[in-house]
Design a protein around this motif. Structure first.
Motif, PDB file in Angstrom:
ATOM      1  N   MET A   1       0.560  -1.483   0.210  1.00  0.00           N
ATOM      2  CA  MET A   1       0.421   0.116   0.015  1.00  0.00           C
ATOM      3  C   MET A   1       0.956   1.395   0.245  1.00  0.00           C
ATOM      4  N   LYS A   2       0.520   1.984  -0.329  1.00  0.00           N
ATOM      5  CA  LYS A   2       1.075   3.659  -0.518  1.00  0.00           C
ATOM      6  C   LYS A   2       0.183   4.269  -0.056  1.00  0.00           C
ATOM      7  N   MET A   3       0.688   6.299   1.189  1.00  0.00           N
ATOM      8  CA  MET A   3       0.048   6.630   0.845  1.00  0.00           C
ATOM      9  C   MET A   3       0.682   7.939   0.536  1.00  0.00           C
ATOM     10  N   ILE A   4      -0.428   8.780  -0.612  1.00  0.00           N
ATOM     11  CA  ILE A   4      -0.404   9.943  -1.392  1.00  0.00           C
ATOM     12  C   ILE A   4      -0.212  11.060  -0.751  1.00  0.00           C
ATOM     13  N   ILE A   5       0.936  11.978  -0.938  1.00  0.00           N
ATOM     14  CA  ILE A   5       0.158  13.352  -0.291  1.00  0.00           C
ATOM     15  C   ILE A   5       0.563  13.739  -1.819  1.00  0.00           C
TER      16      ILE A   5
ATOM     17  N   ARG B   1      -4.348  20.275   0.710  1.00  0.00           N
ATOM     18  CA  ARG B   1      -3.032  19.325   1.084  1.00  0.00           C
ATOM     19  C   ARG B   1      -4.761  17.471   1.088  1.00  0.00           C
ATOM     20  N   LEU B   2      -4.431  16.937  -0.598  1.00  0.00           N
ATOM     21  CA  LEU B   2      -5.227  15.125  -0.617  1.00  0.00           C
ATOM     22  C   LEU B   2      -3.616  14.371  -0.137  1.00  0.00           C
ATOM     23  N   GLU B   3      -4.678  13.414   0.928  1.00  0.00           N
ATOM     24  CA  GLU B   3      -4.047  12.165   1.398  1.00  0.00           C
ATOM     25  C   GLU B   3      -4.940  11.270   1.081  1.00  0.00           C
ATOM     26  N   ILE B   4      -4.354  10.321   0.277  1.00  0.00           N
ATOM     27  CA  ILE B   4      -4.885   9.356  -0.788  1.00  0.00           C
ATOM     28  C   ILE B   4      -4.352   7.947  -0.035  1.00  0.00           C
ATOM     29  N   VAL B   5      -5.003   7.020   0.573  1.00  0.00           N
ATOM     30  CA  VAL B   5      -3.599   5.169   0.681  1.00  0.00           C
ATOM     31  C   VAL B   5      -4.506   4.300  -0.307  1.00  0.00           C
ATOM     32  N   VAL B   6      -3.758   4.078  -1.524  1.00  0.00           N
ATOM     33  CA  VAL B   6      -3.977   2.517  -2.268  1.00  0.00           C
ATOM     34  C   VAL B   6      -3.470   1.407  -2.653  1.00  0.00           C
TER      35      VAL B   6
ATOM     36  N   GLY C   1     -11.982   5.151  -9.274  1.00  0.00           N
ATOM     37  CA  GLY C   1     -12.283   4.212  -8.173  1.00  0.00           C
ATOM     38  C   GLY C   1     -11.046   4.274  -6.901  1.00  0.00           C
ATOM     39  N   VAL C   2     -11.324   5.505  -6.868  1.00  0.00           N
ATOM     40  CA  VAL C   2     -10.544   5.574  -5.714  1.00  0.00           C
ATOM     41  C   VAL C   2     -11.687   6.034  -4.169  1.00  0.00           C
ATOM     42  N   ARG C   3     -11.479   5.315  -3.311  1.00  0.00           N
ATOM     43  CA  ARG C   3     -13.098   5.307  -2.819  1.00  0.00           C
ATOM     44  C   ARG C   3     -12.750   6.519  -1.162  1.00  0.00           C
ATOM     45  N   GLY C   4     -11.864   7.099  -1.047  1.00  0.00           N
ATOM     46  CA  GLY C   4     -11.606   8.018  -0.093  1.00  0.00           C
ATOM     47  C   GLY C   4     -10.029   8.548  -0.026  1.00  0.00           C
ATOM     48  N   MET C   5     -10.238  10.087   0.692  1.00  0.00           N
ATOM     49  CA  MET C   5      -9.537  10.606   0.672  1.00  0.00           C
ATOM     50  C   MET C   5      -9.854  11.691   1.828  1.00  0.00           C
ATOM     51  N   MET C   6      -8.423  11.701   1.882  1.00  0.00           N
ATOM     52  CA  MET C   6      -9.262  13.114   3.722  1.00  0.00           C
ATOM     53  C   MET C   6      -8.056  14.183   2.642  1.00  0.00           C
ATOM     54  N   VAL C   7      -8.790  15.973   3.233  1.00  0.00           N
ATOM     55  CA  VAL C   7      -8.467  16.613   2.290  1.00  0.00           C
ATOM     56  C   VAL C   7      -8.310  17.822   4.184  1.00  0.00           C
ATOM     57  N   THR C   8      -7.083  18.703   3.553  1.00  0.00           N
ATOM     58  CA  THR C   8      -7.018  19.806   4.644  1.00  0.00           C
ATOM     59  C   THR C   8      -6.211  21.124   3.760  1.00  0.00           C
ATOM     60  N   GLU C   9      -6.836  21.827   4.736  1.00  0.00           N
ATOM     61  CA  GLU C   9      -6.712  23.022   3.652  1.00  0.00           C
ATOM     62  C   GLU C   9      -5.545  23.688   4.667  1.00  0.00           C
TER      63      GLU C   9
ATOM     64  N   GLU D   1     -12.115  19.514  -9.085  1.00  0.00           N
ATOM     65  CA  GLU D   1     -12.360  18.354 -10.468  1.00  0.00           C
ATOM     66  C   GLU D   1     -11.032  17.037 -10.290  1.00  0.00           C
ATOM     67  N   VAL D   2     -10.286  17.338  -9.280  1.00  0.00           N
ATOM     68  CA  VAL D   2      -9.375  16.469  -8.994  1.00  0.00           C
ATOM     69  C   VAL D   2      -9.817  14.967  -8.096  1.00  0.00           C
ATOM     70  N   ARG D   3     -10.929  15.630  -6.881  1.00  0.00           N
ATOM     71  CA  ARG D   3     -11.805  14.519  -6.451  1.00  0.00           C
ATOM     72  C   ARG D   3     -12.399  13.510  -7.614  1.00  0.00           C
ATOM     73  N   GLU D   4     -13.221  14.734  -8.404  1.00  0.00           N
ATOM     74  CA  GLU D   4     -13.548  13.565  -9.861  1.00  0.00           C
ATOM     75  C   GLU D   4     -13.015  12.720 -10.048  1.00  0.00           C
TER      76      GLU D   4
END
Length: 112
Positions: free
Chosen positions: A1-5, A60-65, A24-32, A15-18
């Motif tokens: 697994m990898k975390m993409i920041i 800041r997007l944090e995505i684990v895939v 197929g990304v099912r979740g992410m954390m978003v921080t200002e 636009e990025v979320r869409e």
């Protein structure tokens, strides 16, 4: 697994979320967040006075895939967040040792 920041411009978030949802990304954390890089801030005029803006607002997007999705996620973020101007952002990829879904107890890829 990898975390993409990823740090991107705020107006590119939807636009990025869409684009990520489409692949197929099912979740992410978003921080200002605020920060600076090459652009090192800028000056603005407010009520006739000039002042320096040293930190630029970003999202800041944090995505684990799973490992197999990393290239697709990087491609989706890069294509949708790129404006071609300074300050488009940065992306970092890191290893994730373990993941656990609190509700079900599922671990690793199943927890994603």
């Amino acid at each position: 697994m990898k975390m993409i920041i990823a740090a991107i411009k705020p107006y590119k978030l939807d636009e990025v979320r869409e684009a990520l949802t489409t692949i197929g990304v099912r979740g992410m954390m978003v921080t200002e967040v605020k920060g600076f890089g090459t652009q090192s801030g800028h000056t603005e005029i407010y009520r006739g006075a000039e002042y320096a803006v040293n930190f630029v607002p970003k999202m800041r997007l944090e995505i684990v895939v799973c490992d197999g999705m990393v290239d697709a996620v990087l491609d989706a973020i890069t294509k949708t967040a790129r404006s071609g101007k300074i300050g488009d952002g940065k992306i970092f990829v890191m290893d994730v040792e373990k993941a656990l879904r609190v509700r079900t107890g599922e671990t690793d890829d199943d927890a994603l």
